[in-house]
Design an enzyme around this catalytic site. Structure first.
Site, PDB file in Angstrom:
ATOM      1  CG  HIS A 166       0.417   6.500  -0.588  1.00  0.00           C
ATOM      2  ND1 HIS A 166      -0.600   7.212  -1.177  1.00  0.00           N
ATOM      3  CD2 HIS A 166      -0.137   5.894   0.503  1.00  0.00           C
ATOM      4  CE1 HIS A 166      -1.726   7.049  -0.490  1.00  0.00           C
ATOM      5  NE2 HIS A 166      -1.465   6.241   0.528  1.00  0.00           N
TER       6      HIS A 166
ATOM      7  CG  HIS B  28      -1.751   1.200   1.419  1.00  0.00           C
ATOM      8  ND1 HIS B  28      -3.093   1.231   1.143  1.00  0.00           N
ATOM      9  CD2 HIS B  28      -1.443   2.454   1.867  1.00  0.00           C
ATOM     10  CE1 HIS B  28      -3.576   2.434   1.395  1.00  0.00           C
ATOM     11  NE2 HIS B  28      -2.591   3.187   1.843  1.00  0.00           N
ATOM     12  CD  GLU B  29       1.517   3.656   3.732  1.00  0.00           C
ATOM     13  OE1 GLU B  29       1.728   4.717   3.105  1.00  0.00           O
ATOM     14  OE2 GLU B  29       0.491   3.465   4.416  1.00  0.00           O
TER      15      GLU B  29
ATOM     16  CG  HIS C  65       0.507   9.286  -6.900  1.00  0.00           C
ATOM     17  ND1 HIS C  65      -0.666   9.579  -6.252  1.00  0.00           N
ATOM     18  CD2 HIS C  65       0.394   9.861  -8.126  1.00  0.00           C
ATOM     19  CE1 HIS C  65      -1.460  10.271  -7.055  1.00  0.00           C
ATOM     20  NE2 HIS C  65      -0.832  10.464  -8.188  1.00  0.00           N
TER      21      HIS C  65
END
Length: 731
Positions: A498, A494-495, A501
């Site tokens: 980020h 998940h992280e 991105h």
């Protein structure tokens, strides 16, 4: 003329920095040009006492830059107003960003005390910018002429977003209203800091100390060993220490046969900052709720939720509620079925089917073992931290061709590691830090931030410096291997989403680097979809001792248990989302009994069963009272609608590692930042608006089609043209 302006600016900067330095601020590394490798922060030179002087000096410099924009006698233009404003404040931004990120990851008493002064200073400084009428008139002059200025798409977007940012910050208010808003913002800043400080103190204050081996009945040896290591670190040799950090608490709740100790630990978690002592946050939450409503009213909105969501994809609280309500009842019904399964097991074992919230993890683990012949201790040896990280790297290489090279750069803690991220053509994309393990100076949870955001200067890309901070299970012994559970593994995926991105960003201006709150979780949650795919597990899940790949029968068990406990997981997520929305949609403030309000809204109004607590209760709901998710926690489930539909693009291609689909996703979403609205970016990648069905199937809320290979068809033309409110909120 540009050369003269740059020279003038340089002279101002030099004068300010030399003039404002007190003895305390001399040789402050935060005020110097960072000559470190890749321009990372000079962590090896930064001391706690450097932060406040650096922020104060950065504010003075930024004020001078703003004053220069305001006093410029040239006709307002994109270059001398919008772009100049976007480029201003670098010294302040550098200092405050480092301070803020470290205050979450490696804090101390001095930093927390300084934050009570620093955050209000920065808040007041921002107000002085956005409520500066002369500056706003220049911004408005450019905005009003934007269609006639031959701006490229990013310049036009920056102009529009800058104007909107000023308006939402209060630029159209009367002078008296502006003064009132300044006071509200300053108070909110202080209260948010105090909330976080109290929570960190409460997290650190509690330990469950066990000094008898028999009190560890049921707890796996690896978890016992980790608890013993924690005790040794706390000078409690011969004992076992469990804390409120999830890697310590959840395994104990899942395996300990001592129901009384499970109750003690979980109640301590639930009652954080809620005991009427010096760290109680209930009054702080009340004051924050009151001030936020006052702010919303000043801005012309009936509630803070209405104000906050007006700038998001959801647009209104009603649309957010529509999605939450659509999912609530099927999630709760599924959770009730899960509860009945567990009560049956408990009654068979003990003759008693009474059930409390601290029983859920323990009996859920029994269900997993009984139904799927699976427990997480079977999986941990294949999910070592190193393997998971390398698996994420391998996935990124297969999808985009990027690689990761360990580098020696300054770090803020000895446990941090750093990598240079290289694109498929070996061009530098950025630096990525990892900080994995819990410790007293670190907030709980996991997050991704950037010490330096990507931007362009004179046509050259300035690469980002990104950090992933987590709290995963430490090695059971000082020199051992960290073995993760499924949740921790998924969290790192998940992280990392980020981080991608930020690393892939190709946006030229800081002011359009960010995206809507309810879009920001799309990249992170999309990455989770790969974590436990069979082909992905075969790639990275290797036994930490033998190197053998995870056996196919274990992989099959993971797949068959994909819907395990989804009723509970979804219900507690929705409960927290609803709690957030409930307190931020009040239109008349009266002192709130938070415990009674939560119980009335969730248990009374919506029928939440007492065996499930919301993921976060108000006194420790840091996302909304100490972070940036106020009236925005719904965005996790909102973005999951997007991410599950987006993953279908890879599935439909016939190859979940399809390069063409990955490149389209990178080009249309990851590289674009906030250069367009989230829905516009999404449709450019997917070709249509998102369908809610993949989410509902993934969470077990509707049945998978009889042919498990069949996937929900893309929306028809009429649905593609429908609004996000109808698709996500009301379909």
């Amino acid at each position: 003329m540009k050369n003269l302006s740059a020279l003038t600016f340089l002279m101002i900067m030099t004068t300010l920095l030399s003039g404002c330095k007190s003895k305390q601020a001399e040789n402050n590394p935060l005020l110097e040009t960072w000559s470190t490798p890749f321009g990372v922060p000079p962590f090896d030179k930064i001391k706690t006492e450097h932060f406040k002087p650096a922020v104060e000096a950065g504010i003075r410099l930024h004020e001078a830059q703003i004053d220069s924009i305001v006093k410029n006698t040239e006709t307002p233009s994109f270059g001398n107003v919008i772009e100049a404003l976007d480029r201003s404040g670098e010294v302040l931004n550098n200092a405050y960003t480092v301070f803020s990120l470290l205050n979450s990851a490696e804090s101390n008493d001095r930093m927390q005390a300084d934050d009570m002064e620093i955050s209000p200073l920065v808040s007041a400084h921002n107000d002085n910018i956005y409520l500066n009428d002369r500056l706003f008139q220049k911004v408005k002059a450019v905005y009003d002429q934007r269609e006639y200025l031959s701006l490229d798409p990013q310049q036009l977007r920056l102009t529009e977003q800058t104007y909107k940012r000023f308006v939402r910050a209060g630029a159209l208010l009367t002078p008296a209203q502006k003064e009132q808003l300044k006071k509200i913002n300053e108070q909110l800043s202080r209260l948010g800091v105090q909330f976080g400080n109290n929570l960190l103190a409460d997290n650190n204050a509690f330990t469950l100390v066990i000094d008898k081996q028999e009190d560890l009945a049921g707890v796996p040896a690896s978890i016992q060993s980790a608890a013993n290591t924690e005790a040794v670190n706390r000078k409690m040799e011969g004992k076992w220490v469990f804390t409120l950090s999830k890697p310590s608490m959840i395994p104990f709740l899942s395996y300990s046969e001592r129901r009384d100790l499970r109750e003690k630990l979980y109640k301590a978690y639930l009652e954080r900052c809620n005991r009427g002592d010096s760290t109680d946050n209930k009054q702080i939450v009340n004051e924050i709720a009151k001030l936020r409503l006052e702010k919303a009213r000043l801005m012309g909105y009936p509630s803070y939720g209405a104000f906050a969501l007006d700038d998001e994809m959801a647009q209104t609280p009603e649309n957010a509620y529509a999605l939450l309500d659509k999912l609530w009842q099927p999630s709760l019904e599924l959770a009730k079925k899960e509860l009945e399964e567990m009560k049956a097991i408990k009654k068979a074992e003990t003759g008693d089917d009474s059930f409390e919230s601290w029983d859920w993890w323990y009996y859920a683990e029994k269900v997993r073992k009984q139904k799927y012949d699976l427990n997480e201790e079977m999986l941990r040896p294949y999910l070592s931290l190193d393997n998971v990280v390398q698996g994420i790297f391998q996935l990124s290489n297969r999808l985009w061709g990027i690689t990761f090279r360990p580098v020696s750069v300054p770090v803020y803690h000895k446990e941090c590691i750093a990598y240079e991220v290289l694109d498929k053509d070996n061009k530098h994309l950025g630096i990525l830090y990892f900080d994995f393990f819990p410790r007293p100076g670190k907030q709980g949870g996991a997050w991704c931030g950037a010490y330096r955001e990507e931007r362009y200067e004179e046509g050259k890309r300035i690469a980002p410096v990104v950090t992933i901070v987590a709290n995963v299970s430490r090695p059971a012994t000082p020199n051992g291997v960290a073995l993760l559970n499924l949740d921790e593994t998924e969290t790192l995926f998940h992280e990392f989403g980020h981080a991608l991105h930020s690393l892939f960003s190709q946006v030229h201006y800081a002011g359009i680097g960010g995206v809507e709150q309810d879009f920001v979780e799309l990249p992170s949650q999309l990455m989770e979809n790969w974590a436990f795919e069979p082909d992905m597990l075969r790639m990275y899940a290797k036994h930490y001792q033998t190197g053998d790949p995870m056996p196919d029968d274990l992989i099959e068990k993971i797949q068959r248990s994909a819907l395990f406990n989804q009723g509970f997981t979804t219900t507690e997520l929705l409960a927290a989302s609803l709690s957030d929305m409930d307190i931020h949609t009040i239109t008349e403030y009266r002192p709130i009994d938070l415990n009674a309000f939560e119980k009335e809204m969730l248990n009374g109004k919506r029928g939440l069963i007492p065996q499930i607590e919301p993921r976060y209760r108000y006194p420790y709901f840091a996302h909304i009272f100490g972070g940036g998710y106020a009236a925005g926690y719904y965005s996790y489930i909102w973005a999951e609608v997007l991410d599950k539909d987006a993953y279908e693009a890879f599935v439909e291609s016939g190859d979940i590692f399809d390069r063409t689909t990955a490149e389209s996703y990178r080009k249309n979403i990851l590289e674009r930042g906030g250069s367009e609205g989230g829905m516009e970016l999404y449709k450019k990648f997917r070709g249509h608006e998102p369908d809610i069905k993949p989410l509902m199937i993934k969470r077990g809320l509707i049945e998978m089609p009889a042919d498990t290979a069949a996937r929900p068809a893309p929306l028809d033309t009429a649905a593609r043209n429908a609004s996000i409110r109808r698709i996500i909120g009301q379909q």
